[in-house]
Design an enzyme around this catalytic site. Structure first.
Site, PDB file in Angstrom:
ATOM      1  CG  HIS A 292      -1.361   0.119 -11.150  1.00  0.00           C
ATOM      2  ND1 HIS A 292      -0.970   1.498 -11.827  1.00  0.00           N
ATOM      3  CD2 HIS A 292      -0.133   0.015 -10.406  1.00  0.00           C
ATOM      4  CE1 HIS A 292       0.177   1.941 -11.103  1.00  0.00           C
ATOM      5  NE2 HIS A 292       0.454   0.983 -10.278  1.00  0.00           N
TER       6      HIS A 292
ATOM      7  CG  HIS B 105      -1.696  -7.054 -11.388  1.00  0.00           C
ATOM      8  ND1 HIS B 105      -2.498  -8.005 -11.128  1.00  0.00           N
ATOM      9  CD2 HIS B 105      -0.825  -7.247 -10.479  1.00  0.00           C
ATOM     10  CE1 HIS B 105      -2.318  -8.673 -10.093  1.00  0.00           C
ATOM     11  NE2 HIS B 105      -0.876  -8.366  -9.768  1.00  0.00           N
TER      12      HIS B 105
ATOM     13  CD  GLU C  23      -5.786   1.281  -2.232  1.00  0.00           C
ATOM     14  OE1 GLU C  23      -5.501   0.405  -1.396  1.00  0.00           O
ATOM     15  OE2 GLU C  23      -5.678   1.536  -3.263  1.00  0.00           O
TER      16      GLU C  23
ATOM     17  NE  ARG D 183       1.485  -5.177  21.963  1.00  0.00           N
ATOM     18  CZ  ARG D 183       2.090  -5.547  22.928  1.00  0.00           C
ATOM     19  NH1 ARG D 183       3.381  -4.836  23.359  1.00  0.00           N
ATOM     20  NH2 ARG D 183       1.890  -6.811  23.361  1.00  0.00           N
TER      21      ARG D 183
ATOM     22  CD  GLU E 197       3.850   3.376 -10.562  1.00  0.00           C
ATOM     23  OE1 GLU E 197       2.885   4.045 -10.426  1.00  0.00           O
ATOM     24  OE2 GLU E 197       3.700   2.158 -10.556  1.00  0.00           O
TER      25      GLU E 197
ATOM     26  NE  ARG F  39      -2.793   5.132  -0.967  1.00  0.00           N
ATOM     27  CZ  ARG F  39      -2.057   4.908  -0.127  1.00  0.00           C
ATOM     28  NH1 ARG F  39      -2.356   5.172   1.109  1.00  0.00           N
ATOM     29  NH2 ARG F  39      -0.754   4.419  -0.133  1.00  0.00           N
TER      30      ARG F  39
ATOM     31  CG  ASN G  64      -5.260   1.278  -7.850  1.00  0.00           C
ATOM     32  OD1 ASN G  64      -4.042   1.458  -7.465  1.00  0.00           O
ATOM     33  ND2 ASN G  64      -6.209   0.720  -7.259  1.00  0.00           N
TER      34      ASN G  64
ATOM     35  CG  HIS H 121       4.891  -2.972 -10.876  1.00  0.00           C
ATOM     36  ND1 HIS H 121       3.658  -3.543 -10.819  1.00  0.00           N
ATOM     37  CD2 HIS H 121       4.711  -1.654 -10.287  1.00  0.00           C
ATOM     38  CE1 HIS H 121       2.732  -2.804 -10.360  1.00  0.00           C
ATOM     39  NE2 HIS H 121       3.284  -1.403  -9.894  1.00  0.00           N
TER      40      HIS H 121
ATOM     41  CE  LYS I 207      -2.002   1.281  -0.182  1.00  0.00           C
ATOM     42  NZ  LYS I 207      -2.538   0.774  -1.615  1.00  0.00           N
TER      43      LYS I 207
ATOM     44  CE  LYS J 165       1.590   6.755  -3.165  1.00  0.00           C
ATOM     45  NZ  LYS J 165       2.122   5.329  -3.040  1.00  0.00           N
TER      46      LYS J 165
HETATM   47  N1  LIG Z   1       4.399   0.498  -0.435  1.00  0.00           N
HETATM   48  C1  LIG Z   1       3.814   1.072  -1.443  1.00  0.00           C
HETATM   49  O1  LIG Z   1       2.913   1.705  -1.706  1.00  0.00           O
HETATM   50  C2  LIG Z   1       4.488   0.344  -2.800  1.00  0.00           C
HETATM   51  C3  LIG Z   1       4.297   1.206  -4.087  1.00  0.00           C
HETATM   52  C4  LIG Z   1       4.803   0.688  -5.101  1.00  0.00           C
HETATM   53  C5  LIG Z   1       5.690  -0.420  -5.192  1.00  0.00           C
HETATM   54  N2  LIG Z   1       5.864  -0.989  -3.994  1.00  0.00           N
HETATM   55  C6  LIG Z   1       6.725  -1.982  -4.113  1.00  0.00           C
HETATM   56  O2  LIG Z   1       7.986  -1.877  -4.575  1.00  0.00           O
HETATM   57  C7  LIG Z   1       8.653  -3.057  -4.755  1.00  0.00           C
HETATM   58  C8  LIG Z   1       9.784  -2.443  -6.089  1.00  0.00           C
HETATM   59  O3  LIG Z   1      10.553  -1.519  -5.709  1.00  0.00           O
HETATM   60  P1  LIG Z   1      11.814  -0.986  -6.787  1.00  0.00           P
HETATM   61  O4  LIG Z   1      11.146  -0.726  -8.086  1.00  0.00           O
HETATM   62  O5  LIG Z   1      12.474   0.292  -5.854  1.00  0.00           O
HETATM   63  O6  LIG Z   1      12.560  -2.346  -6.859  1.00  0.00           O
HETATM   64  P2  LIG Z   1      13.951  -2.955  -5.885  1.00  0.00           P
HETATM   65  O7  LIG Z   1      13.725  -2.250  -4.640  1.00  0.00           O
HETATM   66  O8  LIG Z   1      13.965  -4.368  -6.103  1.00  0.00           O
HETATM   67  O9  LIG Z   1      15.244  -2.323  -6.439  1.00  0.00           O
HETATM   68  C9  LIG Z   1      15.573  -2.532  -7.985  1.00  0.00           C
HETATM   69  C10 LIG Z   1      17.024  -2.866  -7.794  1.00  0.00           C
HETATM   70  O10 LIG Z   1      17.799  -1.889  -7.917  1.00  0.00           O
HETATM   71  C11 LIG Z   1      18.742  -1.819  -6.916  1.00  0.00           C
HETATM   72  N3  LIG Z   1      19.240  -0.394  -6.390  1.00  0.00           N
HETATM   73  C12 LIG Z   1      18.263   0.262  -5.460  1.00  0.00           C
HETATM   74  N4  LIG Z   1      18.667   1.369  -5.443  1.00  0.00           N
HETATM   75  C13 LIG Z   1      19.906   1.517  -6.240  1.00  0.00           C
HETATM   76  C14 LIG Z   1      21.039   2.351  -6.638  1.00  0.00           C
HETATM   77  N5  LIG Z   1      20.594   3.893  -6.085  1.00  0.00           N
HETATM   78  N6  LIG Z   1      21.992   2.237  -7.460  1.00  0.00           N
HETATM   79  C15 LIG Z   1      21.905   1.094  -7.907  1.00  0.00           C
HETATM   80  N7  LIG Z   1      21.057  -0.089  -7.935  1.00  0.00           N
HETATM   81  C16 LIG Z   1      20.230   0.099  -6.699  1.00  0.00           C
HETATM   82  C17 LIG Z   1      18.317  -2.948  -5.913  1.00  0.00           C
HETATM   83  O11 LIG Z   1      19.286  -3.561  -5.176  1.00  0.00           O
HETATM   84  C18 LIG Z   1      17.651  -3.864  -6.892  1.00  0.00           C
HETATM   85  O12 LIG Z   1      18.403  -4.919  -7.348  1.00  0.00           O
HETATM   86  C19 LIG Z   1       8.039  -3.826  -5.057  1.00  0.00           C
HETATM   87  O13 LIG Z   1       8.091  -5.115  -4.132  1.00  0.00           O
HETATM   88  C20 LIG Z   1       6.530  -3.252  -4.936  1.00  0.00           C
HETATM   89  O14 LIG Z   1       5.490  -4.196  -4.397  1.00  0.00           O
HETATM   90  C21 LIG Z   1       5.344  -0.835  -2.949  1.00  0.00           C
END
Ligand SMILES: NC(=O)c1ccc[n+]([C@@H]2O[C@H](COP(=O)([O-])OP(=O)(O)OC[C@H]3O[C@@H](n4cnc5c(N)ncnc54)[C@H](O)[C@@H]3O)[C@@H](O)[C@H]2O)c1
Length: 363
Positions: A247, A251, A236, A121, A185, A240, A244, A264, A143, A226
């Site tokens: 997006h 998207h 949201e 939990r 972003e 918030r 978007n 993305h 989130k 942010k």
């Molecule tokens: N929770 C939220 O509010 C929120 C907001 C935006 C995006 N997201 C989510 O975030 C995800 C995308 O995140 P991302 O863009 O960080 O992608 P990711 O986590 O897939 O990382 C991208 C790649 O970079 C590599 N990597 C990470 N750090 C590294 C470093 N310092 N050096 C070398 N390689 C490295 C990882 O292994 C991966 O292959 C999506 O799933 C999306 O839905 C969530």
């Protein structure tokens, strides 16, 4: 070590930002009352670069870190991966007053965050984001989510971390394409609220990850925007939605390409230009501001690999996503750089024209 507080109802949590700050991590954990047994969740790529260092530093400081390493990639945000992690946590005897540390990008953050929100939990969660996107966006705002075969981020929760620890130096090893995704972003924050961001990136090509000074400023400004938005509207309700920006169309573009050809953040960059076009066409965004946005986006997106767009497919996905066929859409649009206004009457025709525009610009 800079500290930004995300103020939310009944409390708040800090974001620590600096470069080369990893050795300070155990002291920050202690300050926040993190108990000695922690589980670090990370992916194979990040583990290869940063895990030994972090584990060593933590052990030296008297912590007892266990480690879970998973493959990299979006497909890991799945219920089957979550189930396997629960099993490992039970075997590792992680207790309710102990902590999960998410070391990696947004995928690790969302997945480890979801596990932390649900295992027993809820256990403590600490983010150590290592991508630009995770440092400026996904680790902030509470989130957490995993995907379902019917859609991304369909299963999730709002769950606050104890703190976020962003070491800019990790960006040195980040592939260039991932930097560009994060910049999508960052530019968004510049347009919606913080002109200074655009001043920093306007006249240069995409800085490489070892430009620590530049990235530090960008991460600080972005984290400020942010956290301000989240502080005003954590759940949201409406405000918030300002985040978007770019997006709705972005998207639609990624979905029309089956999430394969563009990442993305790349799609968001194009979406920002398209949505700004709607605004300038409406006569609410001054032309000079639009031209400035266009110049910045075109510069960063020079390196985007795929630039062919299928208008009908994009439109179909936008309306499918919003579940309102042939009706009007809501969105925040810029009325000048640094200021947004909410519109609830965006028409199909405007979207269609905006997509024609980006097809033409990127051709
Ligand atoms: N929770 C939220 O509010 C929120 C907001 C935006 C995006 N997201 C989510 O975030 C995800 C995308 O995140 P991302 O863009 O960080 O992608 P990711 O986590 O897939 O990382 C991208 C790649 O970079 C590599 N990597 C990470 N750090 C590294 C470093 N310092 N050096 C070398 N390689 C490295 C990882 O292994 C991966 O292959 C999506 O799933 C999306 O839905 C969530």
């Amino acid at each position: 070590l800079r500290r930004i507080i995300v103020k939310v109802r009944d409390g708040g949590y800090p974001i620590y930002i600096g470069s080369g700050i990893l050795e300070k991590f155990p002291a920050v954990c202690e300050k926040h009352g993190i108990r000695s047994h922690v589980v670090i969740i990370t992916d194979r790529i990040v583990a290869g670069i940063y895990l030994d260092g972090l584990v060593g530093i933590m052990r030296d400081a008297g912590f007892r870190p266990d480690v879970i390493i998973i493959p990299p990639g979006e497909s890991q945000k799945s219920i089957s991966r979550v189930a396997r992690i629960y099993t490992e946590l039970i075997k590792m005897k992680l207790r309710r007053d102990e902590t999960i540390i998410a070391l990696g990008g947004g995928v690790i953050g969302d997945l480890a965050g979801f596990v932390a929100a649900t295992y027993l939990r809820g256990v403590n969660l600490v983010y150590v984001p290592t991508t630009l996107l995770a440092q400026v966006d996904s680790s902030i705002g509470g989130k957490v989510a995993i995907n379902h075969k019917f859609g991304k981020n369909l299963i999730g929760a709002f769950y606050r971390p104890v703190f976020i620890f962003s070491d800019i130096e990790t960006l040195k090893t980040l592939p260039r394409r991932e930097l560009i995704c994060g910049l999508g972003e960052v530019v968004k924050y510049g347009i919606i609220m913080k002109k200074d961001i655009l001043d920093i990136i306007e006249d240069r090509d995409v800085p490489s990850g070892d430009n620590l000074k530049i990235y530090r400023k960008l991460v600080e400004h972005s984290a400020n925007v942010k956290s301000y938005v989240v502080s005003r509207d954590e759940r949201e309700r409406k405000y918030r939605m300002i985040l978007n920006f770019g997006h709705t169309i972005g998207h639609g573009i990624e979905a029309s390409l089956n999430y394969k050809k563009l990442k993305h953040g790349e799609a968001i960059l194009i979406g920002i230009l398209a949505e700004s076009f709607i605004s300038v066409k409406r006569g609410v965004l001054p032309k000079v501001d639009f031209e400035r946005i266009k110049k910045i986006i075109l510069k960063i997106s020079k390196e985007i690999p795929h630039k062919e767009f299928d208008k009908n497919s994009i439109l179909k996905h936008i309306y499918l996503d919003k579940k309102i066929m042939n009706q009007r859409l809501n969105m925040f649009l810029p009325v000048r750089i640094g200021m947004m206004r909410f519109f609830d009457d965006i028409s199909f025709r405007e979207l269609s024209m905006a997509i024609d525009y980006i097809k033409e610009v990127f051709f």
